[in-house]
Design an enzyme around this catalytic site. Structure first.
Site, PDB file in Angstrom:
ATOM      1  CG  PHE A 173      -0.351   0.525   2.492  1.00 45.48           C
ATOM      2  CD1 PHE A 173       0.366  -0.293   3.329  1.00 45.48           C
ATOM      3  CD2 PHE A 173      -0.515   1.859   2.850  1.00 45.48           C
ATOM      4  CE1 PHE A 173       0.924   0.196   4.503  1.00 45.48           C
ATOM      5  CE2 PHE A 173       0.037   2.359   4.020  1.00 45.48           C
ATOM      6  CZ  PHE A 173       0.761   1.526   4.849  1.00 45.48           C
ATOM      7  CE  LYS A 174       4.780   1.547   4.843  1.00 43.98           C
ATOM      8  NZ  LYS A 174       4.475   0.213   5.236  1.00 43.98           N
ATOM      9  CG  ASP A 175       3.935   0.674  -4.597  1.00 40.97           C
ATOM     10  OD1 ASP A 175       5.093   1.125  -4.540  1.00 40.97           O
ATOM     11  OD2 ASP A 175       3.684  -0.533  -4.771  1.00 40.97           O
TER      12      ASP A 175
END
Ligand SMILES: *Cc1c(COP(=O)(O)O)cnc(C)c1O
Length: 473
Positions: free
Chosen positions: A116-118
Site C-alpha cells: 500500500f505504500k506505493d
C-alpha cells in the site's frame, strides 16, 4: 489551507512546505488547520477513478487553486495522472474484494512494489518533482524502512533527474522480495544501505541526519517517512472511495494492519472529511504499544521491537500517534509538547481520561500473535474462499474478534496492505502454497542487486551521502 504543528510552537505553513519539511521546527507534526468537508462528494468517490478521487482530496487539503501560494502549483492534474496511470495500475487502483457476507478486503497492493505504500509514494515523487522543477533545485531523500516504504520509494524515485534516494534497511529483518525491490532497481540515483540493527536504529540514524542542521541544509535533505503529510493525504483517498462504495445508511468499520499509525490516521482524516466510517481497528502484532495505549491510556515504549511474521509492523514507537494525541487533547499543542517531552525523557506518558475516551470512541485495538496470524492465513486460504493473505493482512483479518460489544452493525473492510508474494516464505510455511509474483515484476530474482553496508554509524552515513548526492553544495 494552512498547516499547524501538533506542538503548537511553529509558524503555520502551506501544504507544500509541510510536505517538504516533514517535521515542524518545534519537533511536532503538521496537521491541517481544519478538516474540509467532502461529505457531499460521495458519488464522485464511489464512481470516479482513483486519480479523480485523489484530485478532490488533494485540492481540498491544499486549498483552492486561485488561493495557492506560487510554490504550490496551480494544478495537480499532471502529478495525479503520472502517479496513478491507467494501465500500470489496474483500472480500479485499489479494488474491493468480497471475503464473506458484509466483509471486504480493500486491496492496496497492486502498485509497482506490491504494498500500500506505493499509493502514497507514487504521488509524493510527482509532487516533489513538480516543486523542484518550479524552483530549479535538487533534493536528497533519505528514508528508513521496515521493508515496504523503501521499495515503494525506489519504484517512485528511480531515474529521477533531481532527486537522489538513500534507503536505510535493517539487516536480516526484511524478506528477500522486499530487499530486491530496493536493491535491484539498477538506477544510478538509488542507494540502498544495510544497517546493523532494527527499524528503530534505522529511524534514529535518519533523525540524526536531520538533527545536524548544517548537514541537512547542504544536502538539501528531505524525507518520505510515514509522518509525511502527503502520505496521509494520499492514503485517505482509498478510505473515501471504499467507504462511499459500501456504506448504505450506516457507516463502515475498517480494520487496519498498523505499525507507525500512518495508515490508520489516514482513515481518521477521511472520516473527519466526511467519509462514512465508524470504528477504525488498530491491528498490531506483538509490538503492541498502541493496543496497550488504547487499553490503559498509557503510551509506553518497550525495550526492543520483537521480530514477527509481519515485519513491516515491527516498530516500538508509532510516530503518527502524536497527530491523534493532538486531536484527542482538543488541539492543545502545549499539552502535546509536554507529553512528548516526558516521552523523550522517560519513554512514556499518560493521557488524561477525556483524551483516552476520545481515542476509544474512534478506535479499537488488538495485538495479534504470530500463531493467530498463521491460523488466519490458513483459514482464508482454505475453500471456499481460497484467498492468499499476506501476514500483515492476516493480522488485520484477525483483529475483528476485538470489535467492541454493541458496536453498530455495518459493512466491514480489512485493508490488504501487501501482496502475498512479497512474503513467499511466510505464506508457504503457513499454507503450503507459493504465491506467484505478478507478471510485471516476475524478473525480480534475475536482476543484479547492489547494496552497501554502513553498520550503525552516523559519520559513515554522512560521508556516504556527501560523496554521492547531486544536491550537495
Ligand atoms: C507499513 C506497513 C504497514 C503499517 O502501516 P503504518 O502506516 O506504518 O501503520 C502494514 N502493512 C504493510 C504491508 C506495511 O508495509
Amino acid at each position: 489551507m494552512r498547516y499547524v504543528s501538533t506542538r503548537g510552537a511553529a509558524a503555520p505553513v502551506s501544504f507544500t512546505q509541510a510536505v517538504l519539511a516533514g517535521l515542524a521546527p518545534d519537533g511536532g507534526l503538521y496537521v491541517p488547520e481544519t478538516y474540509p468537508d467532502l461529505s457531499g462528494h460521495g458519488p464522485s468517490f464511489a464512481l470516479g477513478s482513483f486519480a479523480e478521487a485523489a484530485g478532490l482530496v488533494l485540492a481540498a487539503l491544499k486549498g483552492a487553486p486561485d488561493e495557492r501560494a506560487p510554490d504550490e502549483g496551480a494544478s495537480d492534474e499532471g502529478a495525479l495522472g503520472a502517479a496513478y496511470r491507467a494501465g500500470l495500475w489496474p483500472p480500479a487502483a485499489t479494488p474491493l474484494r468480497q471475503l464473506g457476507p458484509g466483509h471486504w478486503a480493500l486491496e492496496l497492493f497492486h502498485g509497482p512494489s506490491l504494498s500500500f505504500k506505493d499509493v502514497a509514494l507514487q504521488l509524493i515523487a510527482r509532487l516533489y518533482e513538480e516543486a523542484l522543477a518550479r524552483s530549479d533545485e535538487r533534493l536528497t531523500v533519505v528514508c528508513a524502512t521496515s521493508g515496504d516504504t523503501g521499495g515503494a520509494a525506489v519504484e517512485a524515485l528511480k531515474g529521477s533527474a533531481r532527486i537522489d534516494l538513500f534507503v536505510l534497511l535493517p539487516k536480516g529483518r526484511v524478506s528477500e522480495v522486499q530487499r530486491r525491490f530496493m536493491t535491484a532497481s539498477g538506477a544510478g540515483n538509488v542507494f540502498p544501505l544495510e544497517v546493523e540493527g532494527d527499524f528503530d536504529v534505522c529511524q534514529a540514524l535518519v533523525k540524526g541526519l536531520f538533527a545536524d542542521r548544517a548537514f541537512a541544509r547542504r544536502a538539501r535533505l528531505s524525507g518520505v517517512n510515514s509522518i509525511n503529510w502527503a502520505r496521509i493525504t494520499a492514503q485517505s483517498v482509498y478510505y473515501q472511495i471504499a467507504a462511499h462504495a459500501l456504506a448504505s445508511g450506516g457507516p463502515v468499520h475498517v480494520s487496519v494492519p498498523t505499525g507507525n499509525f500512518g495508515d490508520a490516521f489516514s482513515g481518521y482524516v477521511a472520516k473527519r472529511m466526511g467519509a462514512p466510517i465508524g470504528l477504525i481497528g488498530l491491528a498490531v502484532n506483538a509490538n503492541d504499544i498502541l493496543s496497550r495505549a488504547l487499553a490503559t491510556g498509557r503510551y509506553e515504549r518497550s525495550s526492543a521491537s520483537a521480530a514477527t511474521l509481519s515485519p513491516a509492523m515491527d516498530i516500538q514507537v508509532a510516530s503518527n500517534f502524536e497527530r491523534m494525541v493532538f486531536e484527542a487533547l482538543d488541539r492543545d499543542g502545549e499539552h502535546v509538547a509536554r507529553l512528548y517531552g516526558a516521552f523523550a525523557e522517560r519513554g512514556c506518558f499518560t493521557l488524561p481520561p477525556r483524551a483516552h475516551d476520545r481515542l476509544r470512541e474512534a478506535f479499537f485495538a488488538v495485538s495479534v500473535s504470530d500463531s493467530e496470524t498463521e491460523a488466519m492465513m490458513v483459514q482464508t486460504a482454505a475453500a471456499p474462499l481460497d484467498y492468499l493473505a499476506c501476514p500483515h493482512t492476516a493480522v488485520g483479518l484477525a483483529a475483528w474478534r476485538a470489535l467492541p460489544q454493541g458496536a453498530p452493525a455495518g459493512p466491514r473492510i480489512t485493508l490488504a496492505t501487501a501482496h502475498p508474494a512479497k512474503f513467499p516464505e511466510t505464506v508457504r510455511q503457513a499454507v503450503g502454497a507459493q504465491p506467484a509474483l505478478p507478471a510485471f515484476c516476475r524478473d525480480l530474482f534475475d536482476r543484479p542487486e547492489a547494496i552497501d553496508c554502513i553498520g550503525n554509524d552516523l559519520g559513515v552515513l554522512q560521508a556516504f551521502i556527501r560523496e554521492r548526492s547531486r544536491a550537495w553544495r
